[in-house]
Design a protein around this motif. Structure first.
Motif: not given
Length: 433
Positions: A94-123
């Protein structure tokens, strides 16, 4: 022979855009195109009822979309869903493109998910111009902490620009392109050829004249002033202003003594970007949910453009697969990589094949915003009054088709702003990246 106010060499998007703006301003305008069809790399081919672009095409929220809307083009089509997958270690995830996929993706650690979410919010509020003079690698390595988030950014920015050169690519323009992409893109019904048809009609309505199947061989100039366009068949087109929408190499070739002009610098600094593109029309998708895929550790991208646009007369699904190329290319290996991507994403696709188009090495852009640029090309060739350039390579920060339309607009604005000035050579400042 009629003296034209503006002669445009090349009938692609840049040429048609320049012609429309010139004619709208009341200028007698002509477009000279060497092929029998207009559109350049924006034309579409029809095979077995399916409409194929020349590689993957999407219309971003940028200069081209704004220009086309200003012209009143219908732009039939829709925004595709961005729910998608990523290829990592030969597997789909799963590619993390939104909240649901960001939570579901096994690509990222929890720390990575938090960082990507922060970037998407401020981009959306990111001031991209701050990074116009740093490389993409410098920006990513200096601003993104998590290794996998870095990989995702490389993939997203590669897809937004088609460029695989993070050490050369200027970060600011491609970050702006990603900001535009996050607003959604448009896939056009019947391919980009439909937009080209509308551009030609709009130009014709404004009185633009077209000459097709006529190869330009030289641009006459005398005492630092353009005179006329010379064609291979003997046709001569006198013009007060000439806009070259060719590649920088061909522009250099067409202008006598170009080595003494800025055309030489623009040709020398240009870095061409190419891609291998495989487009297929399938009766059905073996895996209907797997329609949008980014390569993370591979420079590939897959999109079923039919999920948002009418691209087939019999309901076939038109899927575009791209391999972004660097300096080394191999047609057979690139085709194998593209077919392997299809095998992974749509297993059994060959049993559903209706039509196929393979472009082993198509030019995406003849130059792009990179850190080795000495200056941004155009709009005017300063040593020759009345000579201009436009095209996706004549970028002042825009990418792809946005650079084509923006550079065309700059050329016409320059012509209009210098009307009535003494016809002597002039020089102007051109910003360095």
């Amino acid at each position: 022979m009629q003296l034209y106010d503006v002669a445009v060499v090349g009938g692609g998007v840049a040429g048609l855009t320049a012609a429309i703006y010139a004619a709208k301003a009341g200028k007698q305008t002509i477009v000279i195109e060497k092929q029998d069809r207009l559109g350049g790399r924006a034309m579409s081919n029809k095979k077995n009822g399916a409409y194929f672009n020349l590689g993957g095409h999407a219309l971003y929220h940028g200069d081209a979309l704004a220009s086309f809307r200003e012209f009143g083009l219908s732009l039939q089509g829709n925004k595709p869903s961005i729910d998608g997958y990523a290829i990592w270690n030969g597997k789909l995830t799963v590619l993390p493109t939104g909240v649901k996929s960001l939570v579901a993706t096994p690509l990222l650690s929890w720390k990575g998910k938090v960082e990507l979410a922060a970037w998407l919010a401020k981009f959306g509020k990111l001031d991209t111009h701050r990074y116009d003079q740093v490389s993409l690698r410098e920006w990513i390595e200096g601003n993104v902490q998590d290794p996998m988030v870095r990989n995702i950014f490389y993939a997203l920015l590669r897809t937004a620009s088609y460029v695989v050169a993070p050490d050369l690519q200027a970060a600011g323009p491609v970050l702006q392109q990603l900001k535009n992409a996050l607003q959604g893109v448009l896939y056009l019904d019947r391919g980009w050829g439909a937009a080209v048809d509308e551009l030609r009609k709009k130009a014709s309505d404004y009185g633009v004249r077209f000459i097709t199947k006529s190869k330009v061989i030289s641009i006459d100039h005398h005492n630092g002033i353009v005179q006329q366009v010379l064609c291979e068949d003997g046709t001569k087109v006198p013009a007060k202003n000439i806009i070259l929408t060719t590649s920088p190499a061909i522009a250099h070739q067409l202008v006598p003594h170009a080595e003494a002009t800025a055309l030489h610098t623009w040709k020398k600094q240009a870095i061409e970007i190419t891609a291998a593109c495989l487009d297929v029309a399938l009766r059905r998708l073996p895996k209907p949910k797997q329609q949008f895929v980014y390569g993370i550790d591979q420079t590939v991208f897959l999109s079923n453009q039919s999920r948002a646009a009418y691209l087939s007369e019999d309901g076939a699904q038109v899927v575009s697969v791209i391999k972004y190329q660097g300096k080394e290319t191999d047609p057979e290996k690139d085709l194998q990589a593209l077919e392997q991507t299809l095998d992974l994403v749509q297993p059994g696709w060959q049993d559903e094949l209706v039509a196929k188009q393979y472009l082993p090495k198509i030019t995406v852009c003849y130059d792009f915003m990179h850190t080795k640029r000495q200056e941004n090309p155009g709009p005017a060739v300063p040593e020759i009054k009345g000579l201009y350039v436009a095209g996706e390579w004549a970028s002042h920060g825009e990418l792809l088709v946005d650079a084509a339309t923006a550079s065309a607009k700059r050329a016409i604005q320059h012509i209009l702003s210098h009307e009535g000035t003494e016809r002597t050579p002039y020089y102007e400042h051109r910003d360095i990246v």
